[in-house]
Write a protein that holds these residues in place. Sequence first.
Motif, PDB file in Angstrom:
ATOM      1  N   PRO A  69     -39.087  -8.481 -39.390  1.00 46.22           N
ATOM      2  CA  PRO A  69     -39.981  -9.608 -39.106  1.00 46.22           C
ATOM      3  C   PRO A  69     -40.750  -9.357 -37.809  1.00 46.22           C
ATOM      4  CG  PRO A  69     -37.753 -10.362 -39.587  1.00 46.22           C
ATOM      5  CD  PRO A  69     -37.694  -8.882 -39.467  1.00 46.22           C
ATOM      6  N   LEU A  70     -41.930  -9.927 -37.714  1.00 45.15           N
ATOM      7  CA  LEU A  70     -42.802  -9.712 -36.557  1.00 45.15           C
ATOM      8  C   LEU A  70     -42.100 -10.019 -35.239  1.00 45.15           C
ATOM      9  CD1 LEU A  70     -45.547  -9.109 -35.270  1.00 45.15           C
ATOM     10  CD2 LEU A  70     -46.243 -11.444 -35.823  1.00 45.15           C
ATOM     11  N   ASP A  71     -41.442 -11.176 -35.137  1.00 43.71           N
ATOM     12  CA  ASP A  71     -40.808 -11.545 -33.858  1.00 43.71           C
ATOM     13  C   ASP A  71     -39.692 -10.579 -33.482  1.00 43.71           C
ATOM     14  OD1 ASP A  71     -39.264 -12.470 -35.991  1.00 43.71           O
ATOM     15  OD2 ASP A  71     -38.663 -14.315 -34.973  1.00 43.71           O
ATOM     16  N   GLU A  72     -38.918 -10.139 -34.461  1.00 50.68           N
ATOM     17  CA  GLU A  72     -37.843  -9.179 -34.202  1.00 50.68           C
ATOM     18  C   GLU A  72     -38.420  -7.832 -33.768  1.00 50.68           C
ATOM     19  OE1 GLU A  72     -34.903  -6.669 -37.040  1.00 50.68           O
ATOM     20  OE2 GLU A  72     -34.835  -8.851 -37.339  1.00 50.68           O
ATOM     21  N   ALA A  73     -39.478  -7.396 -34.432  1.00 47.99           N
ATOM     22  CA  ALA A  73     -40.105  -6.116 -34.097  1.00 47.99           C
ATOM     23  C   ALA A  73     -40.678  -6.131 -32.683  1.00 47.99           C
ATOM     24  CB  ALA A  73     -41.196  -5.786 -35.105  1.00 47.99           C
ATOM     25  N   LEU A  74     -41.269  -7.259 -32.278  1.00 51.48           N
ATOM     26  CA  LEU A  74     -41.800  -7.360 -30.920  1.00 51.48           C
ATOM     27  C   LEU A  74     -40.717  -7.075 -29.892  1.00 51.48           C
ATOM     28  CD1 LEU A  74     -44.151 -10.467 -31.064  1.00 51.48           C
ATOM     29  CD2 LEU A  74     -44.762  -8.190 -30.232  1.00 51.48           C
ATOM     30  N   ASN A  90     -37.747   2.407 -41.823  1.00 49.00           N
ATOM     31  CA  ASN A  90     -38.550   1.206 -42.022  1.00 49.00           C
ATOM     32  C   ASN A  90     -40.035   1.440 -41.712  1.00 49.00           C
ATOM     33  OD1 ASN A  90     -38.601   1.272 -39.246  1.00 49.00           O
ATOM     34  ND2 ASN A  90     -37.537  -0.675 -38.953  1.00 49.00           N
ATOM     35  N   GLY A  91     -40.397   2.699 -41.416  1.00 48.37           N
ATOM     36  CA  GLY A  91     -41.794   3.040 -41.187  1.00 48.37           C
ATOM     37  C   GLY A  91     -42.236   3.038 -39.739  1.00 48.37           C
ATOM     38  N   TRP A  92     -41.368   2.616 -38.827  1.00 47.42           N
ATOM     39  CA  TRP A  92     -41.739   2.597 -37.410  1.00 47.42           C
ATOM     40  C   TRP A  92     -41.751   4.013 -36.857  1.00 47.42           C
ATOM     41  CZ3 TRP A  92     -43.377  -0.837 -33.761  1.00 47.42           C
ATOM     42  CH2 TRP A  92     -43.643  -2.121 -34.253  1.00 47.42           C
ATOM     43  N   ASP A 121     -45.541   2.234 -33.090  1.00 48.24           N
ATOM     44  CA  ASP A 121     -46.096   1.255 -34.015  1.00 48.24           C
ATOM     45  C   ASP A 121     -45.342   1.313 -35.334  1.00 48.24           C
ATOM     46  OD1 ASP A 121     -47.508   3.161 -35.940  1.00 48.24           O
ATOM     47  OD2 ASP A 121     -48.493   3.684 -34.060  1.00 48.24           O
ATOM     48  N   GLY A 122     -45.556   0.272 -36.138  1.00 46.61           N
ATOM     49  CA  GLY A 122     -44.928   0.246 -37.452  1.00 46.61           C
ATOM     50  C   GLY A 122     -45.204  -1.042 -38.187  1.00 46.61           C
ATOM     51  N   PRO A 123     -44.759  -1.097 -39.442  1.00 49.89           N
ATOM     52  CA  PRO A 123     -45.004  -2.276 -40.272  1.00 49.89           C
ATOM     53  C   PRO A 123     -44.099  -3.439 -39.895  1.00 49.89           C
ATOM     54  CG  PRO A 123     -43.717  -0.677 -41.497  1.00 49.89           C
ATOM     55  CD  PRO A 123     -44.062  -0.042 -40.179  1.00 49.89           C
ATOM     56  N   VAL A 124     -44.613  -4.639 -40.079  1.00 55.34           N
ATOM     57  CA  VAL A 124     -43.838  -5.854 -39.837  1.00 55.34           C
ATOM     58  C   VAL A 124     -43.980  -6.788 -41.032  1.00 55.34           C
ATOM     59  CG1 VAL A 124     -43.939  -5.772 -37.313  1.00 55.34           C
ATOM     60  CG2 VAL A 124     -45.767  -6.919 -38.573  1.00 55.34           C
ATOM     61  N   ALA A 125     -42.973  -7.610 -41.202  1.00 60.31           N
ATOM     62  CA  ALA A 125     -43.006  -8.619 -42.255  1.00 60.31           C
ATOM     63  C   ALA A 125     -43.540  -9.912 -41.652  1.00 60.31           C
ATOM     64  CB  ALA A 125     -41.610  -8.826 -42.826  1.00 60.31           C
ATOM     65  N   ALA A 185     -53.742 -14.763 -34.379  1.00 63.92           N
ATOM     66  CA  ALA A 185     -53.098 -16.068 -34.161  1.00 63.92           C
ATOM     67  C   ALA A 185     -51.605 -15.993 -34.468  1.00 63.92           C
ATOM     68  CB  ALA A 185     -53.764 -17.137 -35.020  1.00 63.92           C
ATOM     69  N   THR A 186     -51.229 -15.278 -35.526  1.00 66.08           N
ATOM     70  CA  THR A 186     -49.815 -15.115 -35.867  1.00 66.08           C
ATOM     71  C   THR A 186     -49.096 -14.353 -34.767  1.00 66.08           C
ATOM     72  OG1 THR A 186     -50.376 -15.090 -38.216  1.00 66.08           O
ATOM     73  CG2 THR A 186     -48.221 -14.226 -37.608  1.00 66.08           C
ATOM     74  N   LEU A 187     -49.725 -13.304 -34.252  1.00 64.47           N
ATOM     75  CA  LEU A 187     -49.141 -12.525 -33.163  1.00 64.47           C
ATOM     76  C   LEU A 187     -49.002 -13.378 -31.906  1.00 64.47           C
ATOM     77  CD1 LEU A 187     -48.120  -9.903 -31.889  1.00 64.47           C
ATOM     78  CD2 LEU A 187     -50.526  -9.270 -31.494  1.00 64.47           C
ATOM     79  N   GLU A 188     -50.034 -14.143 -31.572  1.00 59.95           N
ATOM     80  CA  GLU A 188     -49.978 -15.009 -30.389  1.00 59.95           C
ATOM     81  C   GLU A 188     -48.844 -16.021 -30.503  1.00 59.95           C
ATOM     82  OE1 GLU A 188     -53.879 -16.684 -29.747  1.00 59.95           O
ATOM     83  OE2 GLU A 188     -54.773 -14.689 -29.666  1.00 59.95           O
ATOM     84  N   GLN A 189     -48.636 -16.567 -31.698  1.00 63.27           N
ATOM     85  CA  GLN A 189     -47.547 -17.521 -31.902  1.00 63.27           C
ATOM     86  C   GLN A 189     -46.193 -16.835 -31.733  1.00 63.27           C
ATOM     87  OE1 GLN A 189     -47.803 -20.964 -32.342  1.00 63.27           O
ATOM     88  NE2 GLN A 189     -45.629 -20.745 -31.863  1.00 63.27           N
ATOM     89  N   ALA A 190     -46.045 -15.624 -32.263  1.00 62.67           N
ATOM     90  CA  ALA A 190     -44.791 -14.853 -32.123  1.00 62.67           C
ATOM     91  C   ALA A 190     -44.527 -14.547 -30.660  1.00 62.67           C
ATOM     92  CB  ALA A 190     -44.845 -13.596 -32.957  1.00 62.67           C
ATOM     93  N   LEU A 191     -45.576 -14.210 -29.914  1.00 63.89           N
ATOM     94  CA  LEU A 191     -45.412 -13.941 -28.483  1.00 63.89           C
ATOM     95  C   LEU A 191     -45.011 -15.202 -27.736  1.00 63.89           C
ATOM     96  CD1 LEU A 191     -48.482 -11.594 -27.943  1.00 63.89           C
ATOM     97  CD2 LEU A 191     -46.067 -10.961 -27.649  1.00 63.89           C
ATOM     98  N   ALA A 192     -45.614 -16.322 -28.088  1.00 66.94           N
ATOM     99  CA  ALA A 192     -45.275 -17.595 -27.447  1.00 66.94           C
ATOM    100  C   ALA A 192     -43.841 -17.985 -27.756  1.00 66.94           C
ATOM    101  CB  ALA A 192     -46.235 -18.692 -27.895  1.00 66.94           C
TER     102      ALA A 192
END
Length: 188
Positions: A34-39, A141-143, A167-171, A178-185
């Motif tokens: 997931p995006l937040d976990e990958a960050l 996982n492609g990272w 870098d790598g793929p995220v779910a 906007a999705t990235l900004e929300q995950a960062l927040a």
Amino acid sequence: MRASRTVPAALAAALVATALTGCTPDGPTEQAPPLDEALTTYTDLYDDVLAALREAPDASDLTWAESMATYPSVTEQEDGLCYLFVTSANGTGTIDDAQALLASLAAQVDPVLEEHGMEPMSEQQHSEHGGDIWVESVAANGWSVELTGGGQSSPEQQDAVVELSIDGPVATDTCTDATLEQALADAG
């Protein structure tokens, strides 16, 4: 006559090796995080790899600085996967042997990759028409963690640039800023 359904030994060995490394020509063999976990996971990996590069004895003449590009960033690829680019850094300086330096940096980074559950760096690869060389570690996982070396040669010295990129793929449901900004927040 009916064709045999057994797999030749050489092909079977290649398939097993591919399954063990997680790399296939078609892409990742494990699900993207997931995006937040990958960050969190891959920012920590980046920090640890960069620290190891800064401590590399053979790279004492390199000055490391983060890229001026905007990171992290996400981009939807042609295959529909959403890729997260954590950040990148460049090491610049003057060296005698770019290939030897890249080999030394890869060896310095390998223990860090192992701590993070990734494979060691690959053998050096060269671009088809000369120029840059690189080593990489690609997870199931492609990272990927990549070190790319290049430089401008002169008879007396070589101005080197070594780039670290992760870098790598995220779910994620949507692959947008906007999705990235929300995950960062949400990560705080």
